[in-house]
Design a protein around this motif. Structure first.
Motif, short mmCIF file in Angstrom:
data_model
loop_
_atom_site.label_atom_id
_atom_site.label_comp_id
_atom_site.label_asym_id
_atom_site.label_seq_id
_atom_site.Cartn_x
_atom_site.Cartn_y
_atom_site.Cartn_z
N ILE A 26 0.84 -1.19 0.00
CA ILE A 26 0.00 0.00 0.00
C ILE A 26 0.88 1.24 0.00
CG2 ILE A 26 -1.98 -1.12 1.10
CD1 ILE A 26 -1.07 0.03 3.76
N SER A 27 0.30 2.35 -0.40
CA SER A 27 1.05 3.61 -0.45
C SER A 27 1.25 4.17 0.95
CB SER A 27 0.28 4.63 -1.29
OG SER A 27 -0.91 5.01 -0.62
N ILE A 28 2.12 5.15 1.05
CA ILE A 28 2.37 5.81 2.34
C ILE A 28 1.09 6.47 2.85
CG2 ILE A 28 3.61 7.73 3.45
CD1 ILE A 28 6.03 6.99 1.76
N GLN A 29 0.35 7.10 1.95
CA GLN A 29 -0.90 7.75 2.34
C GLN A 29 -1.90 6.72 2.89
OE1 GLN A 29 -1.93 11.22 2.27
NE2 GLN A 29 -3.39 10.20 3.61
N ALA A 32 -0.80 5.59 6.30
CA ALA A 32 -1.09 6.62 7.31
C ALA A 32 -2.58 6.59 7.69
CB ALA A 32 -0.70 7.99 6.79
N ASP A 33 -3.44 6.46 6.69
CA ASP A 33 -4.87 6.40 6.96
C ASP A 33 -5.24 5.16 7.77
OD1 ASP A 33 -5.17 8.75 5.52
OD2 ASP A 33 -5.86 7.74 3.69
N LEU A 34 -4.66 4.03 7.41
CA LEU A 34 -4.98 2.77 8.06
C LEU A 34 -4.48 2.72 9.50
CD1 LEU A 34 -6.25 0.01 7.45
CD2 LEU A 34 -4.01 -0.77 6.72
N SER A 35 -3.32 3.30 9.75
CA SER A 35 -2.73 3.25 11.09
C SER A 35 -3.08 4.45 11.96
CB SER A 35 -1.21 3.15 10.98
OG SER A 35 -0.68 4.31 10.37
N LEU A 36 -3.77 5.42 11.37
CA LEU A 36 -4.12 6.67 12.07
C LEU A 36 -2.88 7.43 12.52
CD1 LEU A 36 -7.15 5.41 14.19
CD2 LEU A 36 -7.19 6.50 11.95
N LYS A 37 -1.82 7.34 11.71
CA LYS A 37 -0.58 8.07 11.95
C LYS A 37 -0.40 9.08 10.83
CE LYS A 37 0.50 5.20 15.27
NZ LYS A 37 0.24 5.56 16.63
N SER A 38 0.53 10.01 11.02
CA SER A 38 0.79 10.99 9.97
C SER A 38 1.70 10.39 8.90
CB SER A 38 1.46 12.23 10.57
OG SER A 38 2.78 11.93 10.96
N ILE A 39 1.70 11.01 7.75
CA ILE A 39 2.57 10.58 6.66
C ILE A 39 4.03 10.66 7.10
CG2 ILE A 39 3.39 11.18 4.34
CD1 ILE A 39 0.51 12.10 3.72
N GLN A 40 4.38 11.71 7.83
CA GLN A 40 5.76 11.87 8.29
C GLN A 40 6.15 10.75 9.26
OE1 GLN A 40 7.80 14.01 6.89
NE2 GLN A 40 9.42 13.00 8.02
N LYS A 68 1.76 -4.44 3.68
CA LYS A 68 0.65 -4.25 4.60
C LYS A 68 0.83 -5.07 5.89
CE LYS A 68 -4.34 -3.76 4.12
NZ LYS A 68 -5.47 -4.02 3.24
N SER A 69 1.34 -6.28 5.78
CA SER A 69 1.51 -7.12 6.97
C SER A 69 2.53 -6.51 7.94
CB SER A 69 1.91 -8.53 6.59
OG SER A 69 3.15 -8.53 5.92
N SER A 70 3.56 -5.85 7.42
CA SER A 70 4.54 -5.23 8.32
C SER A 70 3.93 -4.03 9.04
CB SER A 70 5.81 -4.83 7.57
OG SER A 70 5.61 -3.69 6.77
N LEU A 71 3.03 -3.33 8.36
CA LEU A 71 2.33 -2.21 9.00
C LEU A 71 1.46 -2.74 10.14
CD1 LEU A 71 1.66 0.93 8.64
CD2 LEU A 71 -0.43 0.09 7.57
N TYR A 72 0.74 -3.85 9.88
CA TYR A 72 -0.11 -4.46 10.92
C TYR A 72 0.72 -4.91 12.11
CZ TYR A 72 -4.20 -4.72 7.83
OH TYR A 72 -5.28 -4.43 7.04
N GLU A 73 1.88 -5.50 11.84
CA GLU A 73 2.74 -5.98 12.93
C GLU A 73 3.31 -4.83 13.74
OE1 GLU A 73 5.81 -8.38 11.20
OE2 GLU A 73 4.33 -9.68 10.21
N PHE A 74 3.86 -3.83 13.06
CA PHE A 74 4.55 -2.76 13.76
C PHE A 74 3.59 -1.91 14.61
CE2 PHE A 74 6.58 1.51 13.90
CZ PHE A 74 7.66 1.16 14.67
N TYR A 75 2.44 -1.59 14.06
CA TYR A 75 1.47 -0.76 14.79
C TYR A 75 0.41 -1.58 15.51
CZ TYR A 75 3.63 3.32 12.73
OH TYR A 75 4.54 4.29 12.38
N LYS A 76 0.57 -2.91 15.51
CA LYS A 76 -0.34 -3.83 16.21
C LYS A 76 -1.80 -3.59 15.82
CE LYS A 76 2.82 -4.39 20.08
NZ LYS A 76 3.95 -3.94 19.36
N ILE A 77 -2.02 -3.52 14.51
CA ILE A 77 -3.37 -3.34 13.97
C ILE A 77 -4.00 -4.71 13.80
CG2 ILE A 77 -4.71 -2.50 12.00
CD1 ILE A 77 -2.37 -0.56 11.44
N LYS A 78 -5.21 -4.85 14.27
CA LYS A 78 -5.93 -6.12 14.15
C LYS A 78 -6.54 -6.23 12.76
CE LYS A 78 -6.38 -7.30 18.78
NZ LYS A 78 -5.07 -7.72 19.09
N THR A 79 -6.41 -7.40 12.15
CA THR A 79 -7.05 -7.63 10.86
C THR A 79 -8.53 -7.91 11.10
OG1 THR A 79 -6.62 -9.99 10.90
CG2 THR A 79 -4.96 -8.59 9.84
N THR A 80 -9.33 -7.88 10.07
CA THR A 80 -10.75 -8.14 10.19
C THR A 80 -11.02 -9.52 10.75
OG1 THR A 80 -11.08 -6.74 8.26
CG2 THR A 80 -12.93 -8.09 8.93
#
Length: 90
Positions: A26-29, A32-40, A68-80
């Motif tokens: 996924i893109s950086i934008q 950021a939207d998925l993790s609720l973090k800023s682009i920076q 996407k999986s690394s984003l989920y792991e790093f920010y501990k985002i739960k999948t559906t």
């Protein structure tokens, strides 16, 4: 003893955890939207190598695509699937 719902839940949970997540980028934008973090913040995580990325060459330089999986792991985002399994737990 275990009820039928408990056994079904355990079997489904085991199957879900065994299914490998396809490498979806996924893109950086979007990250950021998925993790609720800023682009920076996402860019800093890329720079510190906390997120796995691939670079796409463009005429202007590179676009970073985040796994996407690394984003989920790093920010501990739960999948559906994880979230719905948690809700239906006995």
């Amino acid at each position: 003893m275990f009820g039928v719902k408990s056994i079904i839940f355990l079997v489904v949970k085991k199957l879900i955890t065994q299914i490998p997540m396809e490498k979806e980028f996924i893109s950086i934008q979007d990250a950021a939207d998925l993790s609720l973090k800023s682009i920076q913040t996402i860019r800093r995580a890329i720079k510190s190598k906390n997120l796995r990325v691939k670079r796409q060459k463009t005429p202007q330089g590179f676009n970073y695509m985040i796994e996407k999986s690394s984003l989920y792991e790093f920010y501990k985002i739960k999948t559906t699937a994880e979230a719905s399994a948690k809700i239906e737990a006995p």
